[in-house]
Design a protein around this motif. Structure first.
Motif, PDB file in Angstrom:
ATOM      1  N   MET A  37       7.567 -11.085  -9.716  1.00  0.00           N
ATOM      2  CA  MET A  37       7.077 -11.381  -8.360  1.00  0.00           C
ATOM      3  C   MET A  37       6.947 -10.128  -7.494  1.00  0.00           C
ATOM      4  O   MET A  37       6.432 -10.205  -6.385  1.00  0.00           O
ATOM      5  CB  MET A  37       7.963 -12.414  -7.665  1.00  0.00           C
ATOM      6  CG  MET A  37       7.721 -13.819  -8.183  1.00  0.00           C
ATOM      7  SD  MET A  37       5.963 -14.322  -8.202  1.00  0.00           S
ATOM      8  CE  MET A  37       5.574 -14.287  -6.461  1.00  0.00           C
ATOM      9  N   LEU A  38       7.392  -8.983  -7.968  1.00  0.00           N
ATOM     10  CA  LEU A  38       7.148  -7.735  -7.255  1.00  0.00           C
ATOM     11  C   LEU A  38       5.753  -7.271  -7.650  1.00  0.00           C
ATOM     12  O   LEU A  38       5.538  -6.779  -8.755  1.00  0.00           O
ATOM     13  CB  LEU A  38       8.202  -6.682  -7.610  1.00  0.00           C
ATOM     14  CG  LEU A  38       8.011  -5.306  -6.958  1.00  0.00           C
ATOM     15  CD1 LEU A  38       8.026  -5.407  -5.438  1.00  0.00           C
ATOM     16  CD2 LEU A  38       9.082  -4.347  -7.441  1.00  0.00           C
ATOM     17  N   LEU A  39       4.806  -7.449  -6.760  1.00  0.00           N
ATOM     18  CA  LEU A  39       3.397  -7.203  -7.075  1.00  0.00           C
ATOM     19  C   LEU A  39       2.881  -5.864  -6.561  1.00  0.00           C
ATOM     20  O   LEU A  39       1.738  -5.501  -6.837  1.00  0.00           O
ATOM     21  CB  LEU A  39       2.534  -8.337  -6.492  1.00  0.00           C
ATOM     22  CG  LEU A  39       2.901  -9.751  -6.929  1.00  0.00           C
ATOM     23  CD1 LEU A  39       1.989 -10.763  -6.257  1.00  0.00           C
ATOM     24  CD2 LEU A  39       2.858  -9.894  -8.438  1.00  0.00           C
ATOM     25  N   ILE A  40       3.676  -5.155  -5.773  1.00  0.00           N
ATOM     26  CA  ILE A  40       3.261  -3.866  -5.207  1.00  0.00           C
ATOM     27  C   ILE A  40       4.107  -2.750  -5.816  1.00  0.00           C
ATOM     28  O   ILE A  40       5.211  -2.996  -6.300  1.00  0.00           O
ATOM     29  CB  ILE A  40       3.361  -3.876  -3.672  1.00  0.00           C
ATOM     30  CG1 ILE A  40       4.790  -4.183  -3.214  1.00  0.00           C
ATOM     31  CG2 ILE A  40       2.360  -4.871  -3.083  1.00  0.00           C
ATOM     32  CD1 ILE A  40       5.018  -4.116  -1.717  1.00  0.00           C
ATOM     33  N   ASP A  41       3.574  -1.532  -5.791  1.00  0.00           N
ATOM     34  CA  ASP A  41       4.251  -0.427  -6.471  1.00  0.00           C
ATOM     35  C   ASP A  41       4.775   0.667  -5.547  1.00  0.00           C
ATOM     36  O   ASP A  41       5.937   1.004  -5.614  1.00  0.00           O
ATOM     37  CB  ASP A  41       3.313   0.204  -7.509  1.00  0.00           C
ATOM     38  CG  ASP A  41       2.934  -0.775  -8.586  1.00  0.00           C
ATOM     39  OD1 ASP A  41       3.846  -1.321  -9.227  1.00  0.00           O
ATOM     40  OD2 ASP A  41       1.722  -1.007  -8.784  1.00  0.00           O
ATOM     41  N   ARG A  42       3.895   1.229  -4.709  1.00  0.00           N
ATOM     42  CA  ARG A  42       4.296   2.396  -3.918  1.00  0.00           C
ATOM     43  C   ARG A  42       3.814   2.281  -2.476  1.00  0.00           C
ATOM     44  O   ARG A  42       2.677   1.872  -2.238  1.00  0.00           O
ATOM     45  CB  ARG A  42       3.695   3.679  -4.496  1.00  0.00           C
ATOM     46  CG  ARG A  42       4.165   4.017  -5.867  1.00  0.00           C
ATOM     47  CD  ARG A  42       3.701   5.376  -6.354  1.00  0.00           C
ATOM     48  NE  ARG A  42       2.276   5.607  -6.135  1.00  0.00           N
ATOM     49  CZ  ARG A  42       1.730   6.804  -5.980  1.00  0.00           C
ATOM     50  NH1 ARG A  42       2.475   7.891  -6.011  1.00  0.00           N
ATOM     51  NH2 ARG A  42       0.436   6.948  -5.808  1.00  0.00           N
ATOM     52  N   LEU A  43       4.693   2.663  -1.563  1.00  0.00           N
ATOM     53  CA  LEU A  43       4.303   2.829  -0.169  1.00  0.00           C
ATOM     54  C   LEU A  43       3.717   4.228  -0.059  1.00  0.00           C
ATOM     55  O   LEU A  43       4.403   5.219  -0.342  1.00  0.00           O
ATOM     56  CB  LEU A  43       5.510   2.671   0.753  1.00  0.00           C
ATOM     57  CG  LEU A  43       5.255   2.931   2.236  1.00  0.00           C
ATOM     58  CD1 LEU A  43       4.242   1.950   2.819  1.00  0.00           C
ATOM     59  CD2 LEU A  43       6.560   2.874   3.016  1.00  0.00           C
ATOM     60  N   LEU A  44       2.445   4.307   0.318  1.00  0.00           N
ATOM     61  CA  LEU A  44       1.762   5.594   0.381  1.00  0.00           C
ATOM     62  C   LEU A  44       1.867   6.238   1.751  1.00  0.00           C
ATOM     63  O   LEU A  44       1.994   7.461   1.863  1.00  0.00           O
ATOM     64  CB  LEU A  44       0.289   5.427   0.012  1.00  0.00           C
ATOM     65  CG  LEU A  44       0.010   4.854  -1.377  1.00  0.00           C
ATOM     66  CD1 LEU A  44      -1.490   4.675  -1.575  1.00  0.00           C
ATOM     67  CD2 LEU A  44       0.610   5.732  -2.459  1.00  0.00           C
ATOM     68  N   SER A  45       1.769   5.408   2.804  1.00  0.00           N
ATOM     69  CA  SER A  45       1.833   5.954   4.161  1.00  0.00           C
ATOM     70  C   SER A  45       2.375   4.909   5.111  1.00  0.00           C
ATOM     71  O   SER A  45       2.263   3.705   4.874  1.00  0.00           O
ATOM     72  CB  SER A  45       0.446   6.413   4.629  1.00  0.00           C
ATOM     73  OG  SER A  45      -0.416   5.304   4.795  1.00  0.00           O
ATOM     74  N   CYS A  46       2.977   5.406   6.188  1.00  0.00           N
ATOM     75  CA  CYS A  46       3.483   4.535   7.250  1.00  0.00           C
ATOM     76  C   CYS A  46       3.240   5.252   8.572  1.00  0.00           C
ATOM     77  O   CYS A  46       3.747   6.358   8.769  1.00  0.00           O
ATOM     78  CB  CYS A  46       4.965   4.243   7.046  1.00  0.00           C
ATOM     79  SG  CYS A  46       5.636   3.082   8.260  1.00  0.00           S
ATOM     80  N   GLN A  47       2.433   4.641   9.409  1.00  0.00           N
ATOM     81  CA  GLN A  47       2.180   5.178  10.736  1.00  0.00           C
ATOM     82  C   GLN A  47       2.866   4.284  11.762  1.00  0.00           C
ATOM     83  O   GLN A  47       3.542   3.331  11.408  1.00  0.00           O
ATOM     84  CB  GLN A  47       0.672   5.245  11.029  1.00  0.00           C
ATOM     85  CG  GLN A  47      -0.098   6.207  10.128  1.00  0.00           C
ATOM     86  CD  GLN A  47      -0.553   5.555   8.845  1.00  0.00           C
ATOM     87  OE1 GLN A  47      -0.901   4.384   8.828  1.00  0.00           O
ATOM     88  NE2 GLN A  47      -0.527   6.310   7.762  1.00  0.00           N
ATOM     89  N   ASP A  48       2.633   4.585  13.008  1.00  0.00           N
ATOM     90  CA  ASP A  48       3.268   3.853  14.093  1.00  0.00           C
ATOM     91  C   ASP A  48       2.985   2.351  14.028  1.00  0.00           C
ATOM     92  O   ASP A  48       3.864   1.536  14.240  1.00  0.00           O
ATOM     93  CB  ASP A  48       2.789   4.429  15.430  1.00  0.00           C
ATOM     94  CG  ASP A  48       3.546   3.883  16.605  1.00  0.00           C
ATOM     95  OD1 ASP A  48       4.768   3.682  16.473  1.00  0.00           O
ATOM     96  OD2 ASP A  48       2.920   3.654  17.646  1.00  0.00           O
ATOM     97  N   LYS A  49       1.762   1.968  13.709  1.00  0.00           N
ATOM     98  CA  LYS A  49       1.373   0.554  13.747  1.00  0.00           C
ATOM     99  C   LYS A  49       0.760   0.063  12.437  1.00  0.00           C
ATOM    100  O   LYS A  49       0.006  -0.901  12.432  1.00  0.00           O
ATOM    101  CB  LYS A  49       0.357   0.318  14.868  1.00  0.00           C
ATOM    102  CG  LYS A  49       0.874   0.608  16.248  1.00  0.00           C
ATOM    103  CD  LYS A  49       1.547  -0.597  16.814  1.00  0.00           C
ATOM    104  CE  LYS A  49       1.946  -0.328  18.253  1.00  0.00           C
ATOM    105  NZ  LYS A  49       2.740  -1.398  18.781  1.00  0.00           N
ATOM    106  N   GLY A  50       1.082   0.691  11.319  1.00  0.00           N
ATOM    107  CA  GLY A  50       0.520   0.220  10.062  1.00  0.00           C
ATOM    108  C   GLY A  50       0.807   1.168   8.927  1.00  0.00           C
ATOM    109  O   GLY A  50       1.637   2.058   9.039  1.00  0.00           O
ATOM    110  N   GLY A  51       0.097   0.965   7.835  1.00  0.00           N
ATOM    111  CA  GLY A  51       0.307   1.822   6.685  1.00  0.00           C
ATOM    112  C   GLY A  51      -0.493   1.372   5.486  1.00  0.00           C
ATOM    113  O   GLY A  51      -1.320   0.452   5.572  1.00  0.00           O
ATOM    114  N   CYS A  52      -0.205   2.000   4.354  1.00  0.00           N
ATOM    115  CA  CYS A  52      -0.952   1.748   3.127  1.00  0.00           C
ATOM    116  C   CYS A  52       0.006   1.649   1.941  1.00  0.00           C
ATOM    117  O   CYS A  52       0.925   2.459   1.805  1.00  0.00           O
ATOM    118  CB  CYS A  52      -1.953   2.876   2.902  1.00  0.00           C
ATOM    119  SG  CYS A  52      -2.995   2.664   1.450  1.00  0.00           S
ATOM    120  N   VAL A  53      -0.229   0.655   1.097  1.00  0.00           N
ATOM    121  CA  VAL A  53       0.584   0.391  -0.091  1.00  0.00           C
ATOM    122  C   VAL A  53      -0.343   0.328  -1.301  1.00  0.00           C
ATOM    123  O   VAL A  53      -1.492  -0.100  -1.195  1.00  0.00           O
ATOM    124  CB  VAL A  53       1.358  -0.940   0.075  1.00  0.00           C
ATOM    125  CG1 VAL A  53       2.055  -1.349  -1.208  1.00  0.00           C
ATOM    126  CG2 VAL A  53       2.353  -0.824   1.222  1.00  0.00           C
TER     127      VAL A  53
END
Length: 156
Positions: A26-42
């Protein structure tokens, strides 16, 4: 909601297993790529062992909602860890205007981009999109609930 902590940020990219409660298939995501003040990318890799991959090796389009929800959990977990707290647990409460426009296959690398649009009393609204390279696979809005510690403790 500010996702970036006031304390020292942690190094990115970061393995999502350290950030979310999901485990096993059930873990479907791998890496947190970026985190900004109001969002980010995985980032998420579509693997054969994913329980939502069909016999043709295609990922069920509805799973893009879960990818966006887990991506938010990773962003929130990152902010929690960087602030010295344990990653929060939460619930997906509602989904609005999610439109799927493509499918992913085993071997594809997906990026999930999120932007926090509002927060009130433990509820957070995010807009997200799932992309394969530059192609948009899905986009929509999610409402999530992160209970406070006192609200999850059992009362005698």
């Amino acid at each position: 909601m500010t996702l970036l902590p006031a304390s020292k940020p942690l190094a990115l990219p970061m393995d999502c297993q350290a950030l979310v409660p999901h485990r096993g298939p059930m873990l479907l995501i791998d890496r947190l790529l970026s985190c900004q003040d109001k969002g980010g990318c995985v980032e998420a890799r579509v693997v054969e062992s994913n329980p939502f991959v069909d016999a043709n090796g295609e990922l069920e389009p509805l799973v893009t909602v879960e990818l966006m929800a887990q991506a938010f959990a990773a962003l929130k977990g990152y902010a929690d860890l960087a602030s010295g707290a344990e990653p929060s647990k939460g619930l997906l409460v509602s989904v609005r205007k999610v439109a799927a426009s493509g499918r992913a296959r085993v071997g594809d690398v997906l990026t999930i981009n999120l932007a926090v649009k509002g927060e009130f009393d433990g509820f957070t609204v995010v807009e997200g999109e799932v992309r394969k390279n530059d192609k948009l696979l899905a986009a929509g809005s999610l409402k999530l609930w992160i209970p406070g510690r006192e609200s999850v403790e059992e009362k005698p």
